[in-house]
Write a protein that holds these residues in place. Structure first.
Motif: not given
Lengths: 375, 375
Positions: B46-62
């Motif tokens: 989970p801590a890796d995800l914090g750095l990887l994605l920050g607070p990004a919403d995956v629904r905005t992924m392109e």
């Protein structure tokens, strides 16, 4: 000849009825180390209201009894009774602290007879209080009971904040509801001791009270740029410690966020866990009993939020610190530690609806004093 | 002959675009004390995800790029950028821990050549990692990189909870999201060390995972009588310490309230400030990033809530405790500290929408492993 006197009592019945009344009690003769004090002044502190009314809603208040022996009752919703089981059915005396004249003394305490003393320990909303002489502090010559009535809770709390700051390695403080009697004492102490203090208030009048006694950082939480001004003041003072009297809502969270923002202003490297600056928030009151909201994502992992309770602090602080604080209070009683009161009321008056509603509001800067000798 | 390899990078642009990509980098030749490790396994914590994605919403992924060099972009709302300023414009490598084979070594680290080692320290989502030999831990004979990939974060966290418990004078623990790999390790450790553990889960399947390894107290937070069962378990175990992976909502508050209720079951005297039992809640994760709600009126003034971060704990714990914990991890790597993975994916795969969405869900008990050698 046994003395008789009144005691303000609060009783919660099994069915959720909370009753306030004045009970007639016979005052016990003092033991060898004890004194009997005729109470002349006792402040109504927020903590006293917590015991007096519990979570009662004043809108449910009904009055009965007579003018001399008024009775006030409140209805508590059943779902609130769980946490109050330990007090159900008990007639509890109220009043953390007070001052008065020693009217009788045991053989080892005769030196105090006729002296004015300050007291702490509960049951002060009464005509008389019997206590161990060691627990009473003689007032400085010429001081009135009104001046000595609040010699413990607020002064020790203000000094306790500063002791806590030093013990935990912080160098500046943020304080909410900062125009209170306690807040004014804290500001005077911080000025005297060279400690930067950021005061948060909710009105111009409150800001004015603090500016008059020399406050530099006074921030109104209603201001549109409140968060920015708070972060600026926190950055300027280096405050990483806050004492919050409010408790409910997001004020504590907003303070932690301001501290984090201040820490990040000088950050050169990004850390996914937030800054390395440890931020501590102590909640010492419950002016707003609603839940506290912590917006953790705004301040990382280096933080702590805790309850702060005077009596626990005093227990941990040790004898030397306790003696040092009491000496300072005695020395600066009518200056640093002067309290001001909105009104002085009698014991029976305290149960009158319009009076009770007024002191129950806990408006910052307002405080009521009970003088049982008034009629 | 300089090695070349790929590194997974996350970059946040000024305009709020977060980009994940695989960068081709030249691997530096190892210094005298350094080794070059070909990464074979790195867990997505989970801590890796914090750095990887920050607070990004995956629904905005392109998605863009090629099959070999996929690129994923996300849009962050402008109001979220404030707290992320320190990382803006930087291309950041990701991956807290991993394991692999030493393919080159400096003159003082030749003994490690050809050995499988576990590593911690970031940038593990890559083909190669150069690090100081002291920071690598040789795996026990016969252990695979998959077995050694998660040798640090979860095992040290589980052991850290127990160290924290002992240091702070508690004797039992409450844990949320308790069926995670970490939670299973904690349960095994608590069984081995005779420490009562109250596990809070959110599904029957999770409860079953814990019961299978011998858990006694497993409570489903969806159950109608959750609060009562929690208070019962807390009373039975005497737990006054909780570690919460969730963070958001009122789960932490509910645990503190259960501890207070347990304390008050035996109370003989009413205290307006709540029980005298100190209750500590540590929030160590952010499975739910929404604000935490503290219903303070339900648990008095004797409590603390703090962030708990592994690296801060390790810094404070001292050399002896660090060495002791690492020894135990090495000894019990394939038993107590065995991790299980939902799937093993390659570096490029990690940026594919359906894969990224799967590991981003952070479902308890699910965990993904990156193996850069897969194609």
């Amino acid at each position: 000849m046994a003395l008789r006197g009144r005691e303000l009592r609060t009783t919660l019945a099994e069915d959720g009825t909370l009753t306030l009344s004045l009970e007639d009690v016979t005052v016990a003769a003092p033991g060898p180390d004890e004194i009997v004090v005729r109470v002349e002044a006792a402040p109504i502190n927020p903590a006293d209201l917590g015991l007096l009314l519990g979570p009662a809603d004043v809108r449910t208040m009904e009055s009965s009894g007579t003018g001399d022996r008024p009775v006030a009752t409140f209805r508590l919703p059943r779902e609130m009774l769980g946490g109050l089981r330990a007090r159900t059915g008990q007639s509890l005396a109220v009043g953390n602290e007070g001052a008065g004249i020693v009217v009788a003394a045991g053989e080892n305490a005769k030196a105090l007879e006729g002296r004015r003393v300050a007291m702490v320990g509960g049951a002060m909303f009464a005509d008389y209080r019997v206590l161990n002489a060691r627990e009473a502090l003689p007032l400085p010559d010429g001081a009135t009971s009104a001046q000595g009535a609040a010699m413990f809770v607020n002064p020790l709390t203000a000094l306790g904040f500063i002791e806590t700051m030093r013990t935990e390695g912080h160098t500046a403080i943020v304080h909410t509801a900062a125009a209170s009697n306690l807040g004014q004492m804290l500001q005077k102490l911080c000025l005297a001791d060279g400690i930067p203090l950021v005061n948060i208030v909710r009105s111009d009048a409150q800001a004015e009270i603090l500016r008059k006694i020399g406050a530099t950082h006074v921030i109104d939480s209603r201001a549109e740029d409140f968060r920015k001004r708070l972060a600026d003041a926190v950055a300027e003072t280096g405050a990483t410690l806050a004492f919050d009297a409010i408790g409910g809502g997001d004020i504590g969270s907003t303070i932690l966020q301001a501290m984090e923002q201040a820490a990040n202003r000088n950050a050169t490297e990004y850390s996914r866990y937030g800054s390395n600056v440890f931020k501590q928030l102590y909640i010492y009151g419950a002016l707003d009993p609603s839940p506290s909201t912590l917006n953790r994502m705004a301040f990382g992992f280096q933080w702590g939020v805790s309850g702060w309770l005077l009596f626990n602090f005093l227990r941990r602080a040790g004898a030397e610190a306790n003696a040092r604080m009491r000496r300072r209070i005695s020395d600066e009683l009518t200056t640093t530690f002067a309290s001001t009161y909105t009104a002085t009321i009698g014991l029976a008056e305290a149960l009158r609806p319009e009076v009770l509603k007024a002191y129950e509001r806990k408006a910052t800067g307002e405080k009521y004093l009970i003088d049982p000798t008034r009629n």
